[in-house]
Design a protein around this motif. Structure first.
Motif, short mmCIF file in Angstrom:
data_model
loop_
_atom_site.label_atom_id
_atom_site.label_comp_id
_atom_site.label_asym_id
_atom_site.label_seq_id
_atom_site.Cartn_x
_atom_site.Cartn_y
_atom_site.Cartn_z
N PHE A 2 -10.41 1.86 -0.03
CA PHE A 2 -9.80 0.76 -0.29
C PHE A 2 -11.11 -0.66 0.73
CE2 PHE A 2 -6.40 3.42 -0.29
CZ PHE A 2 -5.11 2.21 -0.31
N SER A 3 -11.33 -1.80 0.85
CA SER A 3 -11.49 -2.71 1.07
C SER A 3 -12.63 -2.99 2.10
CB SER A 3 -11.23 -4.46 0.79
OG SER A 3 -9.84 -4.11 1.29
N ASP A 4 -11.73 -1.47 3.54
CA ASP A 4 -11.54 -1.62 4.14
C ASP A 4 -12.51 -0.58 4.57
OD1 ASP A 4 -9.77 0.30 4.19
OD2 ASP A 4 -8.61 -0.67 6.29
N GLY A 5 -12.61 0.05 3.35
CA GLY A 5 -14.26 1.46 3.87
C GLY A 5 -12.23 2.84 3.50
N GLN A 6 -11.75 2.28 4.17
CA GLN A 6 -10.67 3.97 3.84
C GLN A 6 -10.59 4.35 2.40
OE1 GLN A 6 -6.01 4.99 4.75
NE2 GLN A 6 -6.61 2.26 4.83
N ARG A 51 -8.77 7.48 0.67
CA ARG A 51 -7.32 8.56 0.87
C ARG A 51 -6.82 9.27 -0.58
NH1 ARG A 51 -1.80 3.86 1.05
NH2 ARG A 51 -3.27 3.17 3.11
N ASP A 69 -4.58 -5.43 8.03
CA ASP A 69 -6.00 -5.92 7.85
C ASP A 69 -6.38 -6.06 5.79
OD1 ASP A 69 -5.02 -3.22 6.74
OD2 ASP A 69 -6.62 -1.79 7.70
N ASN A 70 -4.56 -6.17 5.72
CA ASN A 70 -4.31 -6.15 4.34
C ASN A 70 -5.89 -5.86 3.14
OD1 ASN A 70 -3.47 -8.01 2.20
ND2 ASN A 70 -4.27 -9.81 2.67
N ALA A 71 -6.01 -4.88 3.29
CA ALA A 71 -6.94 -3.93 2.52
C ALA A 71 -6.27 -4.35 1.57
CB ALA A 71 -7.02 -2.39 3.15
N HIS A 72 -7.50 -4.03 -0.07
CA HIS A 72 -6.70 -3.11 -1.47
C HIS A 72 -7.61 -2.52 -1.67
CE1 HIS A 72 -10.01 -6.73 -1.41
NE2 HIS A 72 -10.07 -6.72 -2.47
N THR A 132 0.75 -1.55 -0.06
CA THR A 132 -0.12 -0.18 0.01
C THR A 132 0.60 1.43 0.08
OG1 THR A 132 -0.26 -0.39 2.68
CG2 THR A 132 -2.02 -1.16 0.71
N THR A 162 -9.98 -0.42 -4.08
CA THR A 162 -11.59 -0.97 -5.14
C THR A 162 -11.93 0.22 -5.80
OG1 THR A 162 -12.62 -0.09 -2.89
CG2 THR A 162 -12.65 -2.39 -3.15
#
Length: 810
Positions: A245-249, A251, A215-218, A117, A220
């Motif tokens: 990102f997949s965790d809702g973040q 940026r 959290d390994n977010a990617h 990331t 999206t």
């Protein structure tokens, strides 16, 4: 996920002194926001709406101030950075208006840094993965990274484990070779990172160089602001790029994204995302981050006539083309004359010139729609378009595809019969993709034979290029610099062809194409079996143990609503007839290469699908449009246009067209043969060049005038650019001199009066009557040479053959 943002740059005022803006309101993007982590930052883009309704980027003129610099600071350019946890307001002033944004800062001491990331995008931003640096085929300085960052896993291994892991000092991270070279502490060419980027790299090393965060977010989605703006030449626009990102973040990645201008002469972009409209025209700005892309289409209108002229339309094609021309301030040229249209449509539809008799008949009673219908019904149409498909399908004997002449003949005949029957295009493609059996008896089975390497990946890449317009083959060796195709995608597509196998028979060179259910495609990196996965699909396809996967791929590809299929062929047909694709190049259809007129392309796609993939319907629709029938002579407003279809593009005759035109005019023949291992192939003396089935047929003329070698399906293999050698051929070729001096046509017209001779030569070569001045001068020329009249007639013919009017389709 990729989006296309539309930028319409319109000419809204005359150039000169800028009046002071009177704003109705001020808007600041992204609105209230959250900064999370030590490295977080947020770009603010300020937009003002003027009293006349126009929108203006005021970011460079705005003044920014933080209500609490101990929580968040903001620089003069509107970049907000975190200092400590808490809340603050960013106050904005511009053109007498004010705006306020609320910022919340959290986890300001957390130095989050993972390879996937933070570090991987940094390598691309700094140019480390380009061909000029460590992305070179052999790397640089002992370090090799994947080109354009196409394989982050391999890059992670190269940095952390290759060479015994010597690039990372886990005991003393600041002493890591990677950090010392990247920051210039050890001699190292290339771009030095900014303090923030150096800090990210050091934080990653101190954290143990992890692959990903916990959290390994990617990513999206990649979003772009603004997505709709009216501009004029010379104006600028700051871009705001946001990653979801997949965790809702969410940026802001504006400073980490990479920017690419398709044509910097029209629209330029700085490394930090400042776009400037440089000149009138159309262009695109491609924004990439972590192998995701979004595109801005830029249209910067010309200073066209005011008011814009009313335009008549023959059909919906014209309405869509004219709407674009009006928005761009580019009035089209007038209609071509009947003489010009006659010659043009003959060459574009059947590849031949009209005869003098056909020209006289049409010019006496011109009916363009009727002429188009008659040409589409002629067998010469099937000959000419079999030649076009022969280029795409690589119909040639032996090297490099090693198809035997008998198979070539069967393959070509199947294409010709399919065109003659007006076979629906989706059926045509399904047969090519799924056929099995003898390549000497089943023509379409040669699609999986006519390739340099009969491996699954080559077959998948070829299918994608021909029927989708996608150059996924790039991913075999490296990532595309602007697209997200990866090696995994290339392998997954190839897996649909993994069970294709071949076996010989007792007949020499014959091969049987059949599905071998024992075969599979293995990943060259891991040696594991690759599962077939459709382009854009998240999960692999379910393939039965005794199922030929090609069937699933063919059904998906030709299904109504497929995003590639109708779009690709509609664009190709437009390119074949108009000389330039709505997406240009015609075999480079991708989101980051947007169409110049998306509404037009969507309409053609829909027409093709709604008429059951009847390609003749598409030809008829385009040929009957005023757009196709426009003059090739530009007016004062559209002379600089090469992309909006405001006038017909002048095209040099293709090699086969040129040879047939000369032979038809002189009423002489060419002898074509192929000496691919015995028995040699010989074509009847009456065969035209546009009837040749085998791309390996010997003909020095065709080679000189740029016929394609048919080694690949790329349209660029055919070269229609004029050369000096071609000009010399027309001036002093013994072959051409022999055709003219021995011409039965020119000998026969000697019995006619001089005026009729001149008329006949003009009608037979340039499909028009001579102008009064041309006729007067040439009749005088012939009249003064009664004793050498045959040579004088040949001189007139030679002059016409050397004229640009003969050598070009206009």
């Amino acid at each position: 996920m990729r989006r296309t943002a539309l930028f319409l740059f319109a000419l809204t005022a005359a150039h000169g002194a800028e009046p002071k803006l009177k704003l109705n309101y001020l808007q600041a993007a992204p609105g209230d926001f959250v900064l999370s982590g030590k490295w977080a930052s947020q770009r603010i883009v300020v937009t003002g709406k003027a009293s006349d309704g126009t929108l203006h980027d005021l970011t460079g003129q705005a003044r920014f101030q933080s209500s609490n610099a101990k929580i968040a600071t903001v620089n003069p350019g509107g970049l907000v950075t975190s200092v400590a946890d808490g809340e603050a307001n960013i106050e904005i002033k511009a053109a007498g208006k004010k705006q306020k944004l609320h910022v919340t800062v959290k986890d300001s001491r957390v130095q989050r840094a993972a390879f996937l990331t933070e570090v991987w995008p940094l390598l691309g931003k700094l140019g480390c993965s380009t061909a000029a640096c460590h992305g070179a085929a052999r790397g640089k300085g002992g370090l090799r990274l994947s080109l354009f960052g196409g394989d982050p896993g391999a890059d992670f291994e190269a940095l952390t484990k290759a060479a015994g892991g010597r690039r990372i000092n886990r005991a003393d991270p600041p002493d890591s070779l990677l950090y010392l070279k990247a920051t210039g502490r050890l001699d190292h060419p290339g771009t030095l990172p900014a303090p923030r980027e150096s800090g990210i790299l050091l934080a990653w090393l101190k954290a143990g160089a992890p692959w990903a965060a916990g959290d390994n977010a990617h990513i999206t989605a990649l979003n772009l602001y603004p997505d709709d703006r009216v501009f004029r030449k010379g104006d600028a626009q700051h871009l705001l790029v946001t990653a979801v990102f997949s965790d809702g973040q969410v940026r802001d990645v504006s400073n980490d994204a990479a920017y690419h201008a398709s044509d910097p002469r029209i629209a330029s972009v700085t490394p930090d995302g400042l776009v400037k409209a440089e000149a009138s025209g159309v262009a695109a700005i491609v924004v990439t981050y972590q192998r995701q892309s979004t595109v801005l289409r830029l249209a910067i209108p010309y200073p066209g006539p005011k008011p814009f002229p009313e335009l008549a339309a023959n059909n919906r094609v014209d309405e869509l083309v004219y709407a674009k021309l009006k928005a761009m301030g580019v009035p089209p040229s007038p209609l071509a004359s009947d003489e010009v249209f006659l010659r043009r449509v003959y060459l574009d539809v059947i590849g031949l010139l009209p005869t003098a008799e056909e020209a006289r008949a049409f010019l006496a009673k011109p009916d363009r729609a009727r002429l188009i219908d008659s040409l589409l019904a002629r067998d010469e149409f099937n000959d000419f378009w079999s030649l076009k498909w022969g280029d795409l399908l690589r119909i040639k004997s032996e090297y490099p595809v090693r198809v035997w002449p008998k198979a070539v003949a069967v393959y070509y005949q199947w294409v010709h019969d399919s065109l003659a029957a007006n076979k629906p295009y989706d059926q045509f493609v399904r047969e090519l993709l799924t056929s099995t059996g003898s390549n000497f008896r089943v023509g379409p089975a040669n699609f999986v034979r006519a390739v340099p390497a009969k491996d699954a990946r080559t077959l998948g890449e070829t299918a994608a290029l021909v029927f989708m317009g996608e150059r996924i083959g790039c991913a075999r060796c490296h990532a595309h610099p602007l697209e997200s195709w990866s090696l995994d995608d290339d392998l997954a597509l190839g897996a649909f062809f993994a069970r294709v196998n071949y076996k010989g028979t007792q007949e020499w060179k014959e091969e049987i194409v059949y599905p071998d259910f024992r075969q599979s495609l293995r990943d060259p990196r891991t040696r594991t079996v690759v599962e077939a996965r459709l382009p854009g699909a998240a999960a692999p396809s379910k393939i039965g143990a005794e199922e030929d996967p090609r069937g699933q791929f063919a059904e998906w590809l030709t299904a109504p609503g497929n995003p590639y299929f109708a779009r690709n062929i509609a664009n190709r047909v437009w390119f074949w007839l108009l000389g330039r694709g709505i997406v240009n190049e015609p075999d480079d259809v991708r989101p980051t290469n947007p169409p110049v007129n998306p509404e037009l392309l969507a309409y053609l796609e829909g027409e093709l699908a709604s008429h059951r993939f009847d390609l003749r319907h598409l030809y008829r629709l385009i040929l009957n449009s005023r757009t196709y029938q426009l003059s090739s002579e530009p007016n004062q407003w559209n002379a600089g246009d090469a992309a909006l279809f405001s006038h017909y593009p002048v095209k040099r005759l293709a090699a086969e067209q040129m040879l047939d035109a000369i032979s038809q005019f002189t009423e002489t023949n060419e002898r074509f043969r192929s000496i691919i291992p015995e028995p040699y192939s010989n074509w009847p003396a009456t065969y035209r060049a546009t009837q040749i089935s085998d791309g390996n047929t010997e003909c020095s003329f065709l080679d000189l005038f740029g016929r394609p070698p048919r080694d690949t399906p790329y349209e660029q293999e055919r070269n229609n650019d004029p050369t000096l050698k071609q000009a010399l051929y027309f001036l002093n070729s013994e072959q051409l001199e022999g055709k003219v001096s021995g011409s039965p046509h020119l000998k026969r017209v000697l019995a006619k009066p001089d005026a009729e001779v001149v008329d006949d030569i003009y009608l037979s070569s340039v499909s028009r009557f001579p102008t009064p001045d041309e006729k007067k001068r040439l009749v005088e020329y012939l009249g003064a040479r009664k004793s050498a009249r045959a040579q004088a007639v040949q001189d007139v013919a030679w002059a016409l053959l050397n004229a640009k009017e003969f050598e070009f389709n206009h």
